[in-house]
Design a protein around this motif. Structure first.
Motif, short mmCIF file in Angstrom:
data_model
loop_
_atom_site.label_atom_id
_atom_site.label_comp_id
_atom_site.label_asym_id
_atom_site.label_seq_id
_atom_site.Cartn_x
_atom_site.Cartn_y
_atom_site.Cartn_z
N GLY A 483 6.42 39.41 42.79
CA GLY A 483 5.82 38.28 42.74
C GLY A 483 5.36 38.69 41.50
N ASP A 484 5.17 39.79 40.52
CA ASP A 484 4.66 39.76 39.33
C ASP A 484 4.91 38.65 38.48
OD1 ASP A 484 3.38 39.69 36.97
OD2 ASP A 484 2.56 42.38 37.18
N VAL A 485 5.29 37.27 37.33
CA VAL A 485 6.41 36.92 36.83
C VAL A 485 5.73 36.80 35.85
CG1 VAL A 485 6.80 34.17 37.00
CG2 VAL A 485 5.92 34.87 39.05
N ASN A 486 4.52 37.16 35.16
CA ASN A 486 4.72 37.68 33.96
C ASN A 486 5.28 39.04 33.58
OD1 ASN A 486 1.58 36.34 35.05
ND2 ASN A 486 2.51 36.30 32.95
N ALA A 487 5.10 40.10 35.03
CA ALA A 487 6.05 41.09 34.15
C ALA A 487 6.87 40.67 34.03
CB ALA A 487 5.53 42.21 35.28
N PRO A 515 -0.36 33.49 38.29
CA PRO A 515 -1.24 33.55 39.99
C PRO A 515 0.60 34.52 40.35
CG PRO A 515 -0.64 31.66 40.07
CD PRO A 515 -0.82 31.97 38.67
N PRO A 516 0.61 35.76 41.62
CA PRO A 516 1.38 36.02 42.11
C PRO A 516 2.53 34.96 42.78
CG PRO A 516 -0.58 37.26 42.17
CD PRO A 516 -1.09 36.07 41.59
N TRP A 517 3.63 35.30 42.87
CA TRP A 517 4.43 34.79 44.09
C TRP A 517 4.80 34.60 44.88
CZ3 TRP A 517 10.53 34.71 43.20
CH2 TRP A 517 11.20 33.39 43.59
N ALA A 518 3.58 33.46 45.26
CA ALA A 518 3.56 34.65 46.94
C ALA A 518 4.20 34.37 48.06
CB ALA A 518 2.34 33.19 47.70
N GLU A 553 3.71 28.00 33.57
CA GLU A 553 2.61 26.90 33.75
C GLU A 553 2.02 27.35 35.56
OE1 GLU A 553 1.21 23.27 32.83
OE2 GLU A 553 3.13 22.42 33.43
N ALA A 554 0.75 27.11 36.46
CA ALA A 554 0.77 27.59 37.48
C ALA A 554 0.21 26.31 37.88
CB ALA A 554 0.07 28.50 37.66
N GLU A 555 0.96 24.81 39.31
CA GLU A 555 0.53 24.39 39.62
C GLU A 555 -0.49 24.34 41.24
OE1 GLU A 555 4.17 22.05 40.01
OE2 GLU A 555 4.66 21.88 37.60
N PRO A 556 -0.70 23.89 41.43
CA PRO A 556 -1.41 23.84 42.68
C PRO A 556 -0.25 24.45 43.61
CG PRO A 556 -2.24 21.51 41.51
CD PRO A 556 -0.87 21.92 40.59
N THR A 557 0.35 24.05 43.87
CA THR A 557 1.18 24.57 45.03
C THR A 557 2.68 25.31 44.46
OG1 THR A 557 2.45 22.38 45.58
CG2 THR A 557 0.92 23.02 46.59
N ALA A 558 2.49 25.66 43.02
CA ALA A 558 3.88 26.38 42.53
C ALA A 558 3.82 26.83 41.45
CB ALA A 558 4.92 25.10 42.52
N ILE A 559 4.78 28.33 41.26
CA ILE A 559 4.92 27.92 39.35
C ILE A 559 6.09 27.04 38.56
CG2 ILE A 559 5.02 30.43 38.07
CD1 ILE A 559 3.74 32.20 40.12
N ALA A 560 5.83 26.51 38.12
CA ALA A 560 6.70 26.47 37.05
C ALA A 560 7.40 26.38 36.19
CB ALA A 560 6.16 25.09 36.83
N LEU A 561 8.58 26.81 35.23
CA LEU A 561 8.99 27.55 34.19
C LEU A 561 10.22 27.29 34.00
CD1 LEU A 561 10.41 31.46 35.56
CD2 LEU A 561 7.56 30.89 34.78
#
Length: 641
Positions: A483-487, A515-518, A553-561
């Motif tokens: 779940g670590d998108v940064n890594a 944030p972690p990708w849940a 960027e981190a959205e309220p309900t998702a991670i956008a790439l």
């Protein structure tokens, strides 16, 4: 308390009570015992006898069996009372059914109606009568008149005359033996019956209910020994007491069958026949002549007593052959039967045959004490047996549970081992598949390029670089945190930044702390890595771009790439790379969109990772915190694996 201590306590209590009940009263000085005299007899059906010499006690049922009438006893005693001496009294241990006592012609005591046969009786308690000093002479005549009913233990016990204080002490001793002790035994029986009933209400075992009924009926039987009179007609009261005796015998036999679970068929049939005859015999006085009814009752009693003796002997023989321990419930049951039988036979003989035992205390009271103790021991033994069975069942259950837990632990360890092996095999297959689809495919392409001779050196080197990048990223994927998108993005940048610089592209990297990708899984992380690698490879190989933008960027309900370049765009045809990216996006559960860049030339790739958890804000000065980082070929060092 164990069975041996309980048995010892029961026997000790029985011996103490028996000794107290059987202890005779010692005659004190100054007491005269009047046991010889003359008696006049008048029968209710006619006939008289005059001046018969008699020796007390006078037992009417032995002297005139099955007849009713009256007896007048005359006794003489001497009285030499000095002035100021203590007043005198007389005591009779037993007298009835009704009586009147005269001293020198004056009535000094009476009870019951002399003239009415089968009226209330007074023959169960000792009698103490104070003798008026004015009526005493040097030579005194004592006249005792009794009404004697048929088969009701009428008679006159030994008469004792002495100082009032001495005779009152003697009367207290007799009262204790004949009244207080039976009442105490009756109360004890009622308490034990209540205890057995509570055990039955708790465990619902038939033995406890039968034990309660047996002891309760013994309690009623002992209580009748102290009732001086009754409101019922004598014949009705006799049938009631006979039915109590019958019901007690029935419940006792059921208790025997509960302790000895299997009984012979012949014995059962004979027993049920005897018990079925009991109520009919008790009611026979209503339609049969009195003599015939009395004979029927006697015959039934003889048959019942004989059957009890035969049953006790058979049970004793069975126990002797089986070798049962002395404290077992069956031995207590056998002892209860034998003592009950012996007390019944002895009391019947005293009541109907042996005149000398008219005043003797019935063994029924002593037998009742033993029955109470025996039933208590039987119930206690059965309760302890039930408790031991429960303990054994619990131990067996615990043993089986422990064995089952051991089996489950072995199965769990085996399943864990299989799961580890399956995971290792799956990971091995994944690595092989990634190497085959990634590095392997590029190596095969490079071999074909070399074998065909049409590809330039630069094209072959590009293919080999793609193969090496693919291999490195596959190895990096093994250590990526779930779940670590940064890594994941940092790994891509580390591995591909050199190629980007060599291609002359300007890299704009805008990746804050995410944030972690849940919703991530290991497979989803690998698919996301492949999609990003394929998108960057397309820019390097086909776009002819000068700038590559990587934004997250981190959205309220998702991670956008977002990946975009300023190259030539998608063109007319689309190869297998985009189809592979779309397939992997579906497998990873992410949203993928590939479209022309607006405004200007180039291509825009959007990825949206749903179900992202809210993460902490980026720490100031963090390595990946700058909003926009511009990297050129001359500004950034070239990383190497």
């Amino acid at each position: 308390m164990g069975r041996a201590p309980l048995s010892s306590l029961a026997l000790w209590l029985l011996l103490v009570l028996t000794g107290v009940a059987a202890s005779p009263w010692a005659h004190a000085a100054g007491v005269q015992t009047l046991d010889t005299g003359v008696v006049d007899i008048r029968l209710a059906r006619g006939g008289t006898e005059q001046a018969l010499p008699v020796r007390l006690p006078l037992h009417w049922d032995v002297l005139r069996p099955r007849q009713a009438g009256w007896a007048v006893l005359r006794l003489r005693f001497q009285s030499d009372m000095p002035a100021g001496a203590e007043s005198m009294a007389l005591m009779i241990g037993r007298i009835g059914n009704a009586y009147r006592v005269r001293l020198n012609g004056a009535v000094v005591g009476a009870a019951g109606r002399i003239d009415r046969i089968n009226d209330g009786w007074s023959n169960k308690r000792p009698v103490l009568i104070l003798l008026p000093v004015a009526q005493l002479r040097a030579d005194n005549e004592l006249e005792i008149v009794i009404r004697a009913d048929s088969s009701r233990r009428a008679g006159i016990g030994v008469v004792q005359v002495g100082p009032e204080h001495t005779m009152r002490v003697a009367w207290d001793a007799q009262e204790w033996r004949r009244v207080t002790l039976p009442r105490a035994v009756s109360l004890l029986s009622a308490m034990i019956a209540a205890f057995a009933l509570m055990l039955w209400l708790q465990q619902r075992e038939r033995l406890y209910l039968l034990a309660a009924g047996c002891v309760l009926l013994w309690s009623l039987r002992i209580a009748t020994l102290t009732w001086e009179s009754d409101r019922f007609d004598w014949h009705l009261w006799f049938r009631i007491t006979l039915l109590i005796f019958w019901l007690g015998c029935l419940i006792t036999y059921l208790l025997v069958r509960s302790v000895w679970e299997r009984r012979p068929r012949v014995e059962s049939r004979l027993a049920w026949a005897l018990f079925a005859a009991g109520p009919m015999v008790a009611a026979s006085g209503w339609w049969l002549p009195p003599l015939v009814a009395a004979n029927a009752v006697t015959a039934w009693m003889v048959a019942l007593v004989t059957a009890w003796l035969a049953l006790a002997l058979h049970l004793g023989w069975t126990l002797w052959r089986a070798g049962v321990r002395p404290d077992s419930a069956r031995l207590w049951m056998l002892a209860m039967l034998l003592i009950g039988w012996a007390s019944l036979v002895r009391d019947v003989l005293l009541a109907r045959i042996l005149g000398a035992g008219y005043e003797a205390l019935g063994w029924t009271v002593l037998a009742a004490m033993f029955v109470d103790i025996a039933v208590l021991c039987i119930a206690g033994t059965r309760f302890q047996q039930a408790r031991r069975q429960v303990d054994r069942f619990q131990q067996s259950l615990q043993s089986r549970l422990a064995e089952r837990e051991r089996e489950l632990a072995v199965q769990h360890a085996r399943l864990q081992s299989l799961e580890v092996e399956r995971s290792v095999a799956a990971e091995r297959q994944r690595i092989l598949r990634d190497m085959h689809d990634g590095a392997g495919a590029h190596l095969v392409t490079a071999m074909r390029q070399i074998e065909g001779g049409q590809a330039s050196r630069a094209q072959v080197m590009q293919t080999l670089r793609d193969s090496l990048d693919q291999l490195r990223l596959s190895i990096d994927a093994l250590n990526l945190p779930l779940g670590d998108v940064n890594a994941l993005l940092a790994s891509l940048r580390f591995r591909l930044q050199g190629r980007i610089e060599d291609a002359g592209l300007q890299l704009e990297w805008s990746v804050p702390m995410l944030p972690p990708w849940a919703g991530a899984t290991e497979a989803a992380m690998r698919h996301l890595q492949y999609i990003l690698l394929e998108a960057i490879s397309n820019v390097l190989q086909h776009a002819r771009a000068t700038t590559l933008v990587v934004h997250a960027e981190a959205e309220p309900t998702a991670i956008a790439l977002r990946l975009e370049d300023d190259g030539c765009g998608l063109g007319e045809g689309r190869g297998n790379g985009l189809a592979s990216m779309a397939q992997r996006a579906r497998q990873a559960g992410v949203d993928l969109a590939v479209a022309p860049r607006r405004p200007g030339p180039g291509t825009l790739v959007r990825l949206r990772l749903p179900a992202a958890a809210s993460g902490p804000a980026a720490a100031p000065g963090a390595a990946a915190s700058p909003a926009t980082e511009r990297v050129t070929a001359s500004a950034a060092p070239r990383p190497r694996a």
